[in-house]
Enzyme design. Structure first.
Site, mmCIF file in Angstrom:
data_model
loop_
_atom_site.group_PDB
_atom_site.id
_atom_site.type_symbol
_atom_site.label_atom_id
_atom_site.label_comp_id
_atom_site.label_asym_id
_atom_site.label_seq_id
_atom_site.Cartn_x
_atom_site.Cartn_y
_atom_site.Cartn_z
ATOM 1 N N ARG A 11 -1.605 12.472 9.909
ATOM 2 C CA ARG A 11 -0.392 13.239 10.218
ATOM 3 C C ARG A 11 -0.252 14.431 9.291
ATOM 4 N NH1 ARG A 11 3.062 7.853 11.543
ATOM 5 N NH2 ARG A 11 2.144 7.722 13.627
ATOM 6 N N SER B 122 6.036 7.405 13.058
ATOM 7 C CA SER B 122 6.048 6.102 12.394
ATOM 8 C C SER B 122 6.736 5.004 13.203
ATOM 9 C CB SER B 122 6.775 6.264 11.067
ATOM 10 O OG SER B 122 7.134 5.025 10.533
ATOM 11 N N ASP C 169 3.479 -0.999 11.650
ATOM 12 C CA ASP C 169 2.992 0.307 11.240
ATOM 13 C C ASP C 169 2.311 0.908 12.457
ATOM 14 O OD1 ASP C 169 2.161 1.853 8.417
ATOM 15 O OD2 ASP C 169 0.889 2.273 10.149
ATOM 16 N N ARG D 4 8.687 2.971 11.532
ATOM 17 C CA ARG D 4 9.799 2.581 10.645
ATOM 18 C C ARG D 4 11.100 2.428 11.430
ATOM 19 N NH1 ARG D 4 9.119 8.481 7.877
ATOM 20 N NH2 ARG D 4 7.014 7.698 7.837
ATOM 21 N N ASP E 111 0.800 -1.233 0.000
ATOM 22 C CA ASP E 111 0.000 0.000 0.000
ATOM 23 C C ASP E 111 0.831 1.281 0.000
ATOM 24 O OD1 ASP E 111 1.057 -0.389 2.513
ATOM 25 O OD2 ASP E 111 -0.830 -0.366 3.591
HETATM 26 C C1 MIC Z 1 2.911 6.585 8.590
HETATM 27 O O1 MIC Z 1 1.688 6.767 8.616
HETATM 28 O O2 MIC Z 1 3.730 7.404 9.020
HETATM 29 C C2 MIC Z 1 3.443 5.307 7.982
HETATM 30 C C3 MIC Z 1 4.114 5.651 6.719
HETATM 31 O O3 MIC Z 1 2.368 4.447 7.701
HETATM 32 C C4 MIC Z 1 4.402 4.657 8.985
HETATM 33 C C5 MIC Z 1 5.043 3.427 8.486
HETATM 34 C C6 MIC Z 1 6.246 3.634 7.610
HETATM 35 O O4 MIC Z 1 6.995 4.588 7.799
HETATM 36 O O5 MIC Z 1 6.449 2.801 6.731
HETATM 37 C C7 MIC Z 1 3.758 4.315 10.330
HETATM 38 O O6 MIC Z 1 2.745 4.879 10.668
HETATM 39 O O7 MIC Z 1 4.319 3.503 11.077
HETATM 40 FE FE1 SF4 Z 2 -0.791 4.777 5.009
HETATM 41 FE FE2 SF4 Z 2 0.233 5.504 7.375
HETATM 42 FE FE3 SF4 Z 2 -1.239 7.205 5.912
HETATM 43 FE FE4 SF4 Z 2 -2.405 5.168 7.031
HETATM 44 S S1 SF4 Z 2 -1.423 6.848 8.101
HETATM 45 S S2 SF4 Z 2 -2.739 5.862 4.931
HETATM 46 S S3 SF4 Z 2 -0.837 3.564 6.895
HETATM 47 S S4 SF4 Z 2 0.753 6.342 5.370
#
Ligand code: MIC
Ligand code: SF4
Length: 758
Positions: A448, A643, A160, A645, A95
């Site tokens: 976010r 995140s 995530d 990550r 995704d």
């Molecule tokens: C996000 O919403 O910040 C992400 C991208 O989904 C991250 C995961 C990632 O950095 O791959 C998260 O929420 O953990």
């Molecule tokens: Fe994707 Fe993270 Fe955004 Fe949800 S909050 S749509 S998992 S990047």
């Protein structure tokens, strides 16, 4: 029938005995969070009561979910664990790697071409290790999990931070780094500090313009981005029961933004309805049979102050729609105050784009309510002033809303439908003109809104609101527009008001999809080959990090003293960098490039003490590493917010950073640092942050005595020859110190795996 129904039944079979035992041990009625925690202990039936916020406890989660951008690193690590198959049901969801530019079909096609190598890797490694694989286009991890896997009273982890979405179905679902997922996939216990509990009592009832999103926007305003750290938020009360299951999901999902370990709701009729609507009558029936174990005890909800560490009261009947932002999700402004606030702060009032959808806000209810507003554009002879986009959370949602005519309705207001993927929510939005870096305002229903998060432009001010409010604001094109009181002028010059949004909790004709996008793994994956090309720029096999040499770390140079907010987006940016998520060396070139240097207020510009010259952070780190000099990163509060990550921990580890010393950490990031064999430290005296100077050198003096609950001593040598000796705290337990000693948690698992297979 639901996936893994036998596993779910087993959880329910054990529930009564385990919860009753826990109630005896704890000696009082239990919250739902405690019931789920105590029924998922690694030891099985509980034998002791735990102290919240203090005891580290081993848990046995029921399942694991990974998304493509984090699964690469998680599975590259899992390959070292020496297992033939994952130990608990696990899924991978593609995704994050799909860029939003033109429309769903074009964008998905391009993503499949561009990220073919990564999708192939994830598909084959999933097939090999018994992991369910959701193809690109199937949807966003959390929506797909809610539709297929989440179940009341269950416990899951996911790589995530928004895994917490499954709290909408009464689960305890927790976001973690890949190394934590490896523990569970390898059949080991998963460790968590027994969380504190925050109760949110919802009275009254949502109506009119107010949506579930406004509950979490309000909570974020109250708790701030770090107020939920180390706690589970449990929602209860009449207001909770009257809300849809997907609305509960939205609230839990964005709970990641207050740093909460997770959020949850007790099982109720809305969950029963959602389970049945998503073809899981079997789960609903099984849950109904143990209903009383799937919610908090009556005494708890009657006298919450006695059972929660903190209680927040929200009257939904009085709650106003909110907009949170810019640049932080906890800056909450009720819509009636927005014009005043915007004028005071000089936020551009003209809205350029309204974006709805994402993993947290693309339910049938959200879309139908937003469509009811879009419909009024033609009816009331209005013109939509801003651009408008929709990101459906899953193919099931997309297919169903198309079948029911909503996409047509949005089409008529000039909307673009992006792929069922993260897209604009994670910087995967190729927004026309963003490179000009013009100051501008957007509104979205995502989670976010950190700097550069949506389109890479640091001057885009993003405000988070409900999909309904975002739609109304996009129609009006004005950040100060309050749909409850304000009128719009239509094409005939008449004053008109938008009617309140209306919609359906669930599709009257049921959910549907031609192809939901699932690929089941091979029953026996032992012969499946997983290929990683040695010349790939996207994927790189991992080399183990070196163990601690048993000596004090001395002569370490300051790499950067980060000023103010330093989220994981600042430490390891997403957007264009997502393409390197499977290649540690390449992605390390984004390390801390978004962090503000406290000495010159610039980003990606730090002093190399060896040359005196200023250079990019990754280049400077590489220079120290090449010279064999260790480095230290210093930061402010809630360092690593956002995140899950683990790249934000692995990159500094790879580039020679030994310790990260901050005022406070976000939970997942702190664990990620520990797992990767780093020192995650906090100032014993916060004001010592101010002592750190640009040319500082650091010596640990008692690292050999590294032990739980024992402070470490750090000498800070300034370039004028003076020295400050400061104390630093840590939260490592015995086992976690073992990770530091071994070089990483994975090194220990790999050693155990090698021994078992020998
Ligand atoms: C996000 O919403 O910040 C992400 C991208 O989904 C991250 C995961 C990632 O950095 O791959 C998260 O929420 O953990
Ligand atoms: Fe994707 Fe993270 Fe955004 Fe949800 S909050 S749509 S998992 S990047």
């Amino acid at each position: 029938m639901a996936f893994d129904i036998e596993m779910i039944k087993k959880v329910y079979e054990n529930m009564a005995e385990r919860v009753d035992k826990a109630r005896d041990l704890v000696g009082r009625p239990l919250t739902l969070s405690e019931k789920i925690l105590y029924s998922h202990l690694w030891e099985g039936t509980p034998s002791q009561a735990f102290t919240r916020g203090k005891d580290y406890v081993d848990f046995a989660p029921d399942r694991v979910a990974c998304q493509d951008a984090t699964a690469q690193m998680a599975l590259l690590q899992f390959m070292h664990a020496g297992k033939a198959k994952v130990a608990v049901p696990t899924t991978v969801h593609c995704d994050h790697l799909i860029q939003a530019k033109v429309d769903a079909r074009t964008d998905l096609k391009r993503a499949k071409e561009q990220s073919n190598e990564v999708f192939d890797f994830l598909s084959s490694i999933s097939n090999k290790y018994g992991i369910g694989f959701w193809k690109p286009g199937a949807g966003i991890i959390h929506q797909v999990v809610l539709e297929n896997y989440a179940f009341p009273g269950g416990m899951m982890i996911g790589t995530d931070s928004h895994t917490v979405n499954a709290g909408g179905l009464g689960m305890l679902a927790i976001g973690v780094g890949g190394a934590d997922a490896v523990d569970v996939m390898s059949g080991m216990a998963w460790e968590l500090k027994f969380p504190k509990l925050i109760g949110v009592h919802l009275t009254g009832k949502l109506s009119g313009w107010t949506a579930p999103k406004d509950v979490i926007l309000k909570v974020a305003g109250i708790l701030t981005v770090k107020g939920g750290t180390g706690a589970v938020i449990e929602y209860f009360g009449e207001g909770a029961k009257a809300m849809s299951c997907t609305g509960k999901g939205t609230i839990c999902n964005m709970g990641a933004e207050v740093g909460a370990t997770t959020s949850t709701f007790g099982y109720d009729d809305s969950m029963d309805r959602y389970l049945r609507a998503t073809n899981r009558a079997d789960v609903a029936d099984a849950a109904n049979a143990v209903k009383q174990y799937l919610t908090g005890d009556d005494e708890v909800y009657a006298n919450p102050e006695q059972y929660f560490d903190q209680v927040i009261e929200i009257n939904l009947s009085e709650l106003e729609p909110h907009l949170n932002g810019p640049f932080t999700p906890d800056l909450a402004t009720p819509i009636s105050k927005m014009r005043e606030e915007a004028e005071k702060n000089d936020w551009p009032l003209q809205i350029q784009v309204g974006l709805i959808g994402s993993c947290t806000n693309s339910s049938y209810e959200d879309i139908s309510r937003s469509a009811s507003l879009a419909k009024q554009v033609a009816e009331k002879k209005l013109k939509t002033k801003a651009q408008f986009t929709i990101t459906p959370g899953s193919e099931v949602v997309r297919y169903t809303i198309e079948r029911d005519g909503f996409i047509d309705t949005f089409d008529k207001i000039g909307a673009t439908v992006f792929a069922n993927a993260c897209g604009p929510c994670i910087g995967m939005w190729d927004r026309e003109g963003a490179e000009k870096e013009e100051r501008n305002t957007i509104v979205h229903s995502f989670n976010r809104n950190f700097s550069k998060r949506a389109d890479g432009n640091p001057n885009t001010l993003a405000f988070v609101g409900s999909p309904e409010l975002v739609t109304a604001l996009a129609i009006a094109g004005d950040l100060g527009f309050n749909p409850i009181t304000d009128k719009l002028i239509n094409e005939d010059g008449e004053e008109v008001m938008l009617d309140e949004p209306t919609g359906n909790e669930l599709p009257p004709k049921g959910f549907d999809a031609e192809d939901p996008g699932y690929q089941a793994p091979a029953a026996d994956g032992s012969s499946v080959q997983v290929v990683v090309s040695p010349t790939s720029e996207r994927l790189e096999l991992l080399a183990p990090f070196t163990p601690w040499n048993g000596e004090n770390i001395v002569g370490a140079k300051l790499l950067i003293k980060a000023f103010g907010k330093c989220t994981t987006d600042h430490i390891s940016m997403a957007g264009p960098w997502l393409r390197f998520r499977g290649h540690l060396d390449n992605i390390s070139n984004n390390m801390l490039i978004g962090a503000v240097n406290a000495f010159n207020q610039k980003t990606n510009n730090v002093k190399n003490q060896l040359t005196g010259a200023y250079d990019a952070v990754p280049a400077t780190a590489r220079a120290y590493k090449a010279a064999g000099i260790p480095t230290i990163v210093v930061g402010d509060h809630n360092y690593g917010e956002g995140s899950s990550r683990e790249h934000a921990a692995m990159e500094p580890r790879h580039l020679g950073v030994k310790a990260v010393l901050v005022k406070s950490f976000a939970r997942i990031h702190e664990t990620n640092l520990k797992k990767q064999g780093m020192l995650a430290l906090t100032f014993a005296n916060e004001a010592d942050y101010d002592l750190i100077q640009e040319n500082d050198t650091f010596n640990f003096t008692d690292l050999k005595e590294f032990a739980p609950n024992r402070q470490l001593t750090l000498e800070v040598i300034h370039d004028n020859g003076t020295k400050d000796t400061i104390l630093v705290n840590h939260s490592y337990n015995e086992g976690q110190i073992g990770w530091f000693v071994a070089g990483s948690a994975l090194n220990l698992i790999a050693a155990a795996g090698a021994k078992a297979n020998a």
